[in-house]
Design an enzyme around this catalytic site. Structure first.
Site, PDB file in Angstrom:
ATOM      1  CB  SER A   1      -0.906   0.012   1.235  1.00 30.02           C
ATOM      2  OG  SER A   1      -1.608   1.238   1.360  1.00 30.02           O
TER       3      SER A   1
ATOM      4  CE1 TYR B   1      -4.314  -2.310   5.193  1.00 30.28           C
ATOM      5  CE2 TYR B   1      -3.399  -0.159   4.618  1.00 30.28           C
ATOM      6  CZ  TYR B   1      -3.998  -1.349   4.239  1.00 30.28           C
ATOM      7  OH  TYR B   1      -4.259  -1.595   2.916  1.00 30.28           O
TER       8      TYR B   1
END
Length: 272
Positions: A144, A158
């Site tokens: 990401s 995350y």
């Protein structure tokens, strides 16, 4: 004929979002598929659709929950029993844990680590020997943009997990180039998928401007092309590449302050 023709690909988290888009992209390029996720009915629907759209294409479905530490080994054993040799691995399965770190029980964090960090590493470990032997392999680890920017409050692990995948991909890529195996960390930014519905952040991120978003199909196409070219890290989309470049030149203190100011716009601070 493309380089994926007659190759078998394993796609995790293939029941929706970027994983489903990767399955469709690879099927269109001639790869046979093993698709896995927890939702068996969605996998079956996807398999039937792809087989109907691409005559002669083989699509195998295996329902698995990668939060189970035994799942990666069992998944690879099932694939081997079916006589399938995996040349392409798309490590996509993932999700976010909303809220601050101590707002969730430890087991939920442990499951998160298992799915987003341990399982991708184990699947690569178990499938790489065959790729090396056949002198062909492609591994796309779906990371990401969050792995390139300072961590935010909320969704505490995350960004850390995605940064881990990026570094893992870099090292793995350098180790395996000599065997004809390409490894790429694909780093999307905001992507239209179920991800934000699952984390409960849809009301927040829906306020983000449309120019910051990409479709799952765009991410899969750009990510796969980058993997094929041998790119080791690919941030998908010009806007996301600009953001990464900007953060890179900012002093850490400024970058952290910027993320701190804006994180409430896209990260759930506490669970509903």
């Amino acid at each position: 004929m493309t380089t994926t023709s007659s190759r078998w690909a394993l796609v995790t988290g293939a029941s929706a979002g970027i994983g489903e888009a990767f399955a469709r992209e690879l099927a269109a390029r001639g790869a046979s598929l093993v698709v896995t996720a927890r939702r068996e009915e969605r996998l079956a629907k996807l398999a039937a659709e792809l087989a109907g759209k691409h005559p002669g294409l083989r699509v195998e479905t295996i329902a698995a929950d990668l939060a189970d530490p035994k799942a990666p080994e069992a998944l690879c054993a099932d694939i081997e029993r079916r006589g399938i040799a995996i040349d392409i691995l798309i490590n996509n399965a993932g999700y976010g844990v909303p809220g601050h770190y101590l707002s969730q029980p430890w087991q939920r964090h442990a499951d998160f680590i298992q799915v987003l960090m341990t399982a991708p590493c184990e699947l690569a470990y178990r499938l790489l020997p065959g790729m090396q032997q056949r002198r062909y392999g492609r591994i796309a680890n779906i990371a990401s943009l969050a792995g390139h920017v300072p961590g935010s409050a909320g969704h505490t692990m995350y960004a850390a997990s995605k940064a881990y995948l990026i570094k893992f991909s870099q090292s793995l890529a350098l180790e395996n180039r000599q065997f004809g195996v390409n490894v790429c960390a694909v780093c999307p930014g905001f992507t239209y998928s179920e991800f934000h519905d699952v984390t409960g952040s849809r009301p927040l991120v829906s306020k983000m401007p449309k120019w910051m978003w990409m479709t799952s199909e765009e991410v899969a196409r750009e990510g796969w092309d980058a993997t094929e070219r041998g790119e080791i890290v690919r941030v998908t989309g010009r806007v996301n590449r600009f953001i990464k470049g900007l953060i890179k030149v900012l002093p850490d203190k400024v970058g952290l302050a910027l993320v701190q100011k804006r994180s409430k716009d896209f990260r759930v601070q506490d669970p509903h």
